[in-house]
Design an enzyme around this catalytic site. Structure first.
Site, PDB file in Angstrom:
ATOM      1  N   GLU A  75     -20.035 -30.044  34.284  1.00 11.70           N
ATOM      2  CA  GLU A  75     -18.941 -30.241  35.234  1.00 11.70           C
ATOM      3  C   GLU A  75     -18.672 -28.974  36.033  1.00 11.70           C
ATOM      4  OE1 GLU A  75     -14.602 -32.273  35.826  1.00 11.70           O
ATOM      5  OE2 GLU A  75     -15.647 -32.518  33.924  1.00 11.70           O
ATOM      6  N   THR A  76     -18.811 -27.830  35.402  1.00  8.85           N
ATOM      7  CA  THR A  76     -18.621 -26.565  36.108  1.00  8.85           C
ATOM      8  C   THR A  76     -19.635 -26.425  37.237  1.00  8.85           C
ATOM      9  OG1 THR A  76     -17.725 -25.499  34.133  1.00  8.85           O
ATOM     10  CG2 THR A  76     -18.617 -24.047  35.855  1.00  8.85           C
TER      11      THR A  76
END
Length: 167
Positions: A75-76
Site C-alpha cells: 500500500e505504501t
C-alpha cells in the site's frame, strides 16, 4: 528511514513539490508505521516505485514475514505512485487493496516494485510485486486509490513532516 535522502525522484517532480515547500522524501516515508517496519523508498515516479523492508521485526508467530507487513509495503508503494500521478492538486486515498501471498520468507529483506495498471483522473491502480532476496515472488498485490481534488480546507492533509518549514 534515515536513508530517505537517496530516493530517486524525477527532477520535474522535485521542483513541483519544492515550490510548495514540501520535502518529498519525508512526505513519502510511510509515516510512523513505515518507520517502525523499516520501509525504505529507493525510487519513486508515477511509472515505478521501488522500496524495501526487512523481514526481521515484521514476522508472525511462525517466524515468517507477516502478510500484513507485505500489505503495508504494497500500500505504501502503490500510494506513492498514485500520489505522484495525481500531482500537487490531488490527494491519493487507498480504497481497495488485494494481496495474494505466494511463499514464506524467514530472513533478509523483501523488495516491492509498484507499476501502474490504470491511471485516470479520479482513480489510479497499481500492481505491486514483492520478491525475496533470490528474486522469488513472495506476494502479488493490487491497490486502487481514489484521487481527490485538494480543497481549501485540505492543507492539514499533507503531513507536517513533508513541509520544509517544519524540518
Amino acid at each position: 528511514m534515515g536513508e530517505q535522502q537517496h530516493v530517486k525522484f524525477p527532477q520535474e517532480v522535485i521542483d513541483e513539490y519544492a515550490a510548495l515547500g514540501v520535502d518529498l522524501p519525508a512526505l513519502f516515508s510511510a509515516g510512523h508505521l513505515g518507520t517502525r517496519m523499516g520501509v525504505r523508498i529507493l525510487e519513486a515516479s508515477a511509472d515505478r516505485v521501488v522500496g524495501t523492508m526487512p523481514v526481521e521485526g515484521n514476522t508472525q508467530p511462525y517466524g515468517l514475514l507477516h502478510g500484513g507487513a507485505s500489505a503495508v509495503l504494497a500500500e505504501t508503494l502503490g500510494s506513492i505512485g498514485a500520489m505522484l500521478h495525481g500531482g500537487i492538486t490531488r490527494i491519493a486515498v487507498g480504497v481497495d487493496l488485494n494481496c495474494t501471498h505466494h511463499r514464506g520468507v524467514r530472513d533478509g529483506q523483501v523488495t516491492g516494485v509498484a507499476t501502474p495498471v490504470h491511471r485516470g483522473r479520479s482513480t489510479a491502480t497499481y500492481e505491486i510485486v514483492i520478491t525475496d532476496e533470490q528474486g522469488k515472488r513472495v506476494c502479488s498485490a493490487r491497490l486502487t486509490c481514489m484521487l481527490k481534488e485538494v480543497g481549501a480546507n485540505d492543507a492539514a492533509v499533507l503531513p507536517d513532516a513533508g513541509r520544509a518549514d517544519n524540518a
